[in-house]
Design an enzyme around this catalytic site. Sequence first.
Site, PDB file in Angstrom:
ATOM      1  N   CYS A 120       0.701  -1.186  -0.104  1.00 46.85           N
ATOM      2  CA  CYS A 120       0.153   0.071  -0.033  1.00 46.85           C
ATOM      3  C   CYS A 120       0.759   1.352  -0.008  1.00 46.85           C
ATOM      4  O   CYS A 120       0.385   2.459  -0.365  1.00 46.85           O
ATOM      5  CB  CYS A 120      -0.909  -0.012   1.271  1.00 46.85           C
ATOM      6  SG  CYS A 120      -1.978  -1.329   1.221  1.00 46.85           S
ATOM      7  N   HIS A 260      -3.502   7.057   2.850  1.00 53.63           N
ATOM      8  CA  HIS A 260      -3.804   5.646   2.431  1.00 53.63           C
ATOM      9  C   HIS A 260      -5.154   5.371   3.079  1.00 53.63           C
ATOM     10  O   HIS A 260      -5.373   5.610   4.099  1.00 53.63           O
ATOM     11  CB  HIS A 260      -2.795   4.678   2.713  1.00 53.63           C
ATOM     12  CG  HIS A 260      -3.118   3.627   2.245  1.00 53.63           C
ATOM     13  ND1 HIS A 260      -4.043   3.216   1.104  1.00 53.63           N
ATOM     14  CD2 HIS A 260      -3.169   2.314   3.148  1.00 53.63           C
ATOM     15  CE1 HIS A 260      -4.311   1.767   1.138  1.00 53.63           C
ATOM     16  NE2 HIS A 260      -3.841   1.214   2.374  1.00 53.63           N
ATOM     17  N   ASN A 290     -10.261   0.006   0.724  1.00 57.65           N
ATOM     18  CA  ASN A 290      -8.683  -0.133   0.469  1.00 57.65           C
ATOM     19  C   ASN A 290      -8.264  -0.683  -0.699  1.00 57.65           C
ATOM     20  O   ASN A 290      -8.513  -1.956  -1.250  1.00 57.65           O
ATOM     21  CB  ASN A 290      -8.134  -1.209   1.667  1.00 57.65           C
ATOM     22  CG  ASN A 290      -6.653  -0.967   1.776  1.00 57.65           C
ATOM     23  OD1 ASN A 290      -6.071  -0.443   0.728  1.00 57.65           O
ATOM     24  ND2 ASN A 290      -6.267  -1.475   2.772  1.00 57.65           N
TER      25      ASN A 290
END
Length: 367
Positions: A120, A260, A290
Amino acid sequence: MIRQPEGVRGATIIGTGMYVPERVLDNAELERMVDTSDEWIRERTGIIERRIGAPDQASSDLSLIAAQRALEMAGVTADEVDQILVATTTPDRYLPSCGCTLQAKLGAKNAAAYDIFAACTGFIYGMGVARGLIGTGIADTVLLVGVEMLSRIVDYTDRNTCVLFGDGAGAAVLRPCKPGDGILAVSMHSDGVLGDLLEIPAGGSRRPASIETVQAKDHVIKMRGRELFRVAVRGMEDSIRRVLEQAELTPDDLDLVIPHQANQRIIDATRERLGVPAEKVVLNIERYGNTSSASIPISLDEVVRAGRLKPGDHVGLVAFGGGATWGATLARWTLPVYPGAGKAAAAGAGQAIAPAAAARASSRGAA
Ligand SMILES: CC(C)(COP(=O)(O)OP(=O)(O)OC[C@H]1O[C@@H](n2cnc3c(N)ncnc32)[C@H](O)[C@@H]1OP(=O)(O)O)[C@@H](O)C(=O)NCCC(=O)NCCS
């Protein structure tokens, strides 16, 4: 501590783009798949729905649309691109890279192309690499993409993970700028000791694919969520503080933070520790879940096209992820306010904003 060396060129974003697949997987549908509830998912994560790629789509297909939109905004043609960096954990194939596959689709025949494999945090790492390439004159024009099709590596019988993830792509085009503008500071960190917190156990050189690994479901994401949560908040706060320190700024100087989008509670906890007001923090997790390395460039494109950034704004991007990895960038924004902002926000992202989710988002002051 990394400071911008004297005499190197600055690097700045001159165009952004994003794409998410049309298919929406909402919490109600997940309730029918695993033992979960819309209430649990909303309260524990903030997620309401996420996008899932069509069977005939792969990461390079999502990347292509996001990249074309970013190049169009930048006014750059594919053959002007010197380097294509694709941050992804879900390339079309492990060989060749997603970067090379995208290069072929774009017809970017003058570019070097490769992948950045930092989960990520991939887009943040990519910003660091792009800044280095441009700063030292190795490249003039960098196309940086964050893309994931996490739906392909999630076990839809595991409620601990399947409610969290979604598919999407975001892109940015970077070019030189004068020192002191654009990317002012970068902070990149890893701790491989924490690798087991988020892993795909098989399919690599340690345990190649076999009938046994497939039967054991070892080709999908396994996660220790609670432990990762703590790493995330600590790492994101620390990274932002480091880039602010490098640029000799404070949290009060931040005009916008794009974190994020892993869990709204992680974002809220980080924001509170930094003392940054909610209206300065971009939140769209309710619509996409996500999307790993795609979440920051998707969010960035949405705020650019909504006209939320103007020249001189200080923008912090911050992420954490598997590895463990974490990091941040701080930029002084150089693009003029996007022309036709607002109108373009709905049209530019195409199908990105479902009306119901958009209404919920705006009522909460989100992106
Ligand atoms: C995964 C996460 C949402 C779980 O939230 P949490 O508040 O930490 O929840 P816990 O892990 O403490 O689990 C609480 C309970 O909910 C249950 N639970 C887990 N997922 C559930 C779901 N989808 N629906 C209902 N219950 C669920 C657990 O089994 C546990 O039950 P138990 O107490 O009977 O064992 C949260 O830890 C998180 O977001 N972590 C970071 C994950 C992440 O960001 N990963 C990607 C890295 S980029």
